[in-house]
Design a protein around this motif. Structure first.
Motif, PDB file in Angstrom:
ATOM      1  N   SER A   9      -3.005   0.057 -12.139  1.00  0.00           N
ATOM      2  CA  SER A   9      -3.907   0.814 -12.439  1.00  0.00           C
ATOM      3  C   SER A   9      -4.007   2.131 -11.461  1.00  0.00           C
ATOM      4  CB  SER A   9      -5.275   0.223 -12.526  1.00  0.00           C
ATOM      5  OG  SER A   9      -5.631  -0.341 -11.184  1.00  0.00           O
ATOM      6  N   TRP A  10      -3.317   1.986 -10.479  1.00  0.00           N
ATOM      7  CA  TRP A  10      -3.390   3.338  -9.361  1.00  0.00           C
ATOM      8  C   TRP A  10      -2.521   4.620 -10.108  1.00  0.00           C
ATOM      9  CZ3 TRP A  10      -6.792   4.142  -5.797  1.00  0.00           C
ATOM     10  CH2 TRP A  10      -7.519   3.147  -5.439  1.00  0.00           C
TER      11      TRP A  10
ATOM     12  N   LYS B 220       0.809  -1.206   0.062  1.00  0.00           N
ATOM     13  CA  LYS B 220       0.002   0.027  -0.024  1.00  0.00           C
ATOM     14  C   LYS B 220       0.918   1.251   0.023  1.00  0.00           C
ATOM     15  CE  LYS B 220      -3.867  -1.976   2.442  1.00  0.00           C
ATOM     16  NZ  LYS B 220      -4.951  -2.014   3.640  1.00  0.00           N
TER      17      LYS B 220
ATOM     18  N   VAL C 188      -9.289   1.731 -12.085  1.00  0.00           N
ATOM     19  CA  VAL C 188      -8.982   0.564 -11.306  1.00  0.00           C
ATOM     20  C   VAL C 188      -9.869  -0.531 -11.575  1.00  0.00           C
ATOM     21  CG1 VAL C 188      -8.980   0.008  -8.854  1.00  0.00           C
ATOM     22  CG2 VAL C 188      -8.175   2.180  -9.629  1.00  0.00           C
TER      23      VAL C 188
ATOM     24  N   ILE D 147       2.364   1.972  -3.620  1.00  0.00           N
ATOM     25  CA  ILE D 147       1.274   2.533  -4.578  1.00  0.00           C
ATOM     26  C   ILE D 147       1.085   4.016  -4.246  1.00  0.00           C
ATOM     27  CG2 ILE D 147      -0.911   2.160  -5.132  1.00  0.00           C
ATOM     28  CD1 ILE D 147      -0.799  -0.744  -5.055  1.00  0.00           C
TER      29      ILE D 147
ATOM     30  N   SER E 234       2.160   6.734  -6.477  1.00  0.00           N
ATOM     31  CA  SER E 234       1.011   7.582  -7.295  1.00  0.00           C
ATOM     32  C   SER E 234       1.076   9.183  -6.853  1.00  0.00           C
ATOM     33  CB  SER E 234      -0.262   6.690  -6.770  1.00  0.00           C
ATOM     34  OG  SER E 234      -0.353   5.354  -7.176  1.00  0.00           O
TER      35      SER E 234
ATOM     36  N   TYR F  33      -2.803  -3.297  -9.627  1.00  0.00           N
ATOM     37  CA  TYR F  33      -1.798  -2.208  -8.675  1.00  0.00           C
ATOM     38  C   TYR F  33      -1.284  -1.315  -9.359  1.00  0.00           C
ATOM     39  CZ  TYR F  33      -1.177  -5.504  -4.502  1.00  0.00           C
ATOM     40  OH  TYR F  33      -1.306  -6.258  -3.553  1.00  0.00           O
TER      41      TYR F  33
ATOM     42  N   THR G  82      -4.174   6.273 -12.763  1.00  0.00           N
ATOM     43  CA  THR G  82      -5.084   7.306 -12.194  1.00  0.00           C
ATOM     44  C   THR G  82      -4.410   8.673 -12.202  1.00  0.00           C
ATOM     45  OG1 THR G  82      -4.683   6.980  -9.857  1.00  0.00           O
ATOM     46  CG2 THR G  82      -6.587   5.706 -10.809  1.00  0.00           C
ATOM     47  N   THR G  83      -3.072   8.663 -11.962  1.00  0.00           N
ATOM     48  CA  THR G  83      -2.531   9.837 -11.444  1.00  0.00           C
ATOM     49  C   THR G  83      -2.474  10.992 -12.710  1.00  0.00           C
ATOM     50  OG1 THR G  83      -0.361   8.969 -12.448  1.00  0.00           O
ATOM     51  CG2 THR G  83      -0.808   8.534 -10.274  1.00  0.00           C
TER      52      THR G  83
ATOM     53  N   THR H   2     -12.862   8.515 -13.039  1.00  0.00           N
ATOM     54  CA  THR H   2     -11.451   8.069 -12.666  1.00  0.00           C
ATOM     55  C   THR H   2     -11.446   6.477 -11.944  1.00  0.00           C
ATOM     56  OG1 THR H   2     -10.578  10.282 -12.378  1.00  0.00           O
ATOM     57  CG2 THR H   2      -9.749   8.429 -10.917  1.00  0.00           C
TER      58      THR H   2
END
Length: 570
Positions: free
Chosen positions: A160-161, A18, A308, A21, A25, A158, A164-165, A304
């Motif tokens: 895919s986070w 966590k 994910v 990520i 991110s 994982y 999103t950035t 968004t």
């Protein structure tokens, strides 16, 4: 590479995973924030730094400066990709964020054209290029770092986070811009009526120094990727990642396929669905800038989570079907969606286009290229050029009829107006007095005819929360969901295409050529196509064509990668 037999899909995400990520991110969000501030403020930057050009050329020039940051991204991918494969992932993208953050802060301090003349746009473009170099080394590092921490069977979810950035960075930039604009507008008595355009636009750039400090602190606390540490301990790091990646056909052919069969189409869909949609609303449909920002921001909030969703789904059904499906949907629906945006956001414009089409009848031998980023009004002196230039500056959609020897006329509904021929004086830097008057009179007559035919100078206010408002949000959200389909799974797929020893270098180059050149140039090319052709939708042919090429190549030649063991064969 080998195919893994065990799939660790039921193991809960550990605290360390966590952290990886979150840290990767968050730092990347801030970096994208820095990068997209410029794009969001392009119309104002055009007025601040390109005032030597007329408004149409200044806006295209500002987009060219925006594109300069994209043009150099592949070179950043080569420089920082090589370092990342040789010395490690962590320290390489610590350097990239420092370059990005400092460049952005300096843009906020940079004097404009009125203060230091031609040096202003030159320095601005230089800073944009530094940002592009930094971003060229950022994405590959972040995606590789997260993927190499992810358990097999969860790489799509994982990484895919990380995907999103870019959208979150755009959202954050829009929110800071909107907040600054609204604050200065609400306190106009204190700061002045035009405070945001005069100096308030600098605030979002200056605020980035705070985000830079947070990002550097976060990245200093991160550990090196386990895959890189293992490879380094075994003495298997690449001594020449550039030669291995691009000098050996077995790797080079994968780089080429990754570019043409994946990232080129993904990139044009990304920039069409987010940036071009914003530009289209604000600059073509003439929707109030704050309203356009809010509409796009809401659509980003809606869309968004699908990064994910599709990233996770790609762990189950594969990366390729989702990416190719997103491309197909974009190809088929872009024209109807953008036409629906016009009908909803500026219904008076749509009605006028349907009832009183504008037709320009010209001699093709007299016509110049209207999409030039360096041309001024005085460079267009023929009736054809003056007619098209005037309509382009009014964001009017028109049809061109080419007739050899035609004098050059504009017909709006039933009214036909002859365009003048101009002459220049003072070394070609100024129209003659008679020409200037004739052009002004022509533009006035065209404007009056457009007004009489129902063409609005700008879109009517769109009531917040109204049915009209929500329909626009739905249309924009659909465009964002296409983005999430093509972009959500692609980081995992690019990581899985290449071996660990050259992964940072190999995946970064096709990603940044695709997103830097094919995608980053999309707004500039599309607006130049519109200015040249006269149809406000003509620019959509660019993303549709590139997406179609990628769909065909990707479907036929790119293999599915979701079951690849990224530790094998290194």
């Amino acid at each position: 590479m080998a195919t893994a037999s065990a799939v660790s899909t039921n193991t809960p995400m550990s605290a360390e995973e966590k952290k990886v990520i979150f840290a990767s991110s968050l730092g990347t969000v801030f970096e994208w924030y820095d990068f997209y501030l410029y794009g969001s403020l392009a119309p104002i930057i055009a007025k601040q730094f390109f005032t030597a050009l007329d408004p149409q050329a200044a806006f295209i020039a500002s987009l060219m400066a925006f594109a300069a940051g994209f043009i150099v991204r592949p070179f950043g991918a080569l420089v920082f990709g090589r370092l990342g494969d040789m010395i490690g992932r962590k320290y390489t993208f610590l350097v990239t964020i420092l370059i990005m953050g400092l460049s952005t802060f300096i843009v906020g301090c940079l004097p404009n054209y009125a203060t230091i003349g031609a040096a202003a746009p030159v320095i601005l473009i230089g800073l944009r290029m530094l940002q592009g170099l930094a971003l060229g080394g950022e994405y590959g590092g972040a995606a590789t770092y997260v993927a190499e921490h992810a358990p097999h069977g969860k790489r799509g979810a994982y990484t895919s986070w990380i995907q999103t950035t870019a959208t979150l960075g755009l959202f954050l930039s829009l929110m800071v811009i909107l907040g600054t604009r609204e604050y200065l507008g609400a306190n106009a008595a204190t700061w002045g009526k035009d405070a945001f355009e005069a100096w308030g636009w600098r605030v979002p750039f200056l605020v980035s120094v705070l985000l830079l400090g947070i990002s550097v602190w976060i990245r200093l606390s991160m550990n090196e990727s386990p895959a890189f540490k293992k490879m380094k301990a075994e003495g298997k790091t690449s001594k020449a990642p550039l030669s291995e990646s691009f000098g050996q056909w077995k790797n080079l052919k994968i780089v080429i396929l990754a570019l043409i069969g994946l990232t080129a189409g993904q990139a044009v869909v990304w920039y069409s669905g987010q940036f071009y949609a914003l530009f289209f609303l604000a600059n073509v449909l003439k929707v109030d800038a704050s309203t356009a920002n809010i509409l796009v921001a809401v659509s980003l909030i809606v869309g968004t989570p699908f990064f994910v969703i599709f990233g996770t789904l790609s762990d189950k059904i594969g990366r390729k079907p989702i990416i190719m499906g997103g491309l197909l949907l974009a190809i088929v629906t872009y024209f109807p969606i953008f036409k629906s945006l016009t009908e909803t956001a500026n219904p008076k414009l749509a009605a006028a286009q349907a009832s009183a089409e504008i037709v320009v009848t010209v001699d093709p031998a007299q016509c110049s290229f209207q999409g030039s980023p360096i041309s001024r009004d005085v460079d267009f002196v023929s009736p054809c050029d003056i007619a098209k230039r005037s309509l382009a500056q009014a964001s009017a959609s028109y049809k061109t009829v080419e007739v050899a020897g035609a004098p050059g006329t504009v017909k709006i509904g039933e009214k036909e107006i002859a365009a003048p021929t101009a002459t220049t004086i003072a070394g070609g830097n100024k129209f003659s007095e008679d020409s200037a008057k004739a052009i002004a009179a022509f533009k006035k007559e065209v404007g009056e005819a457009m007004k009489a035919a129902g063409y609005p100078a700008k879109a009517d206010p769109i009531p917040f929360g109204s049915g009209q408002w929500w329909k626009i949000v739905v249309l924009l959200s659909i465009l964002v969901i296409y983005v999430t389909m093509v972009y959500g799974p692609i980081a995992a797929m690019l990581v899985e295409l290449f071996p660990t020893r050259i992964r940072y270098t190999s995946m970064s180059l096709p990603y940044h050529i695709g997103n830097g050149w094919f995608g980053g140039l999309m707004p500039t090319i599309a607006f130049a196509m519109v200015a040249q052709n006269g149809n406000i939708y003509h620019g959509l042919w660019y993303p549709i064509t590139i997406a179609a090429i990628t769909l065909v190549i990707g479907t036929l030649f790119v293999k599915e990668t979701k079951d690849v063991d990224i530790y094998a064969g290194d």
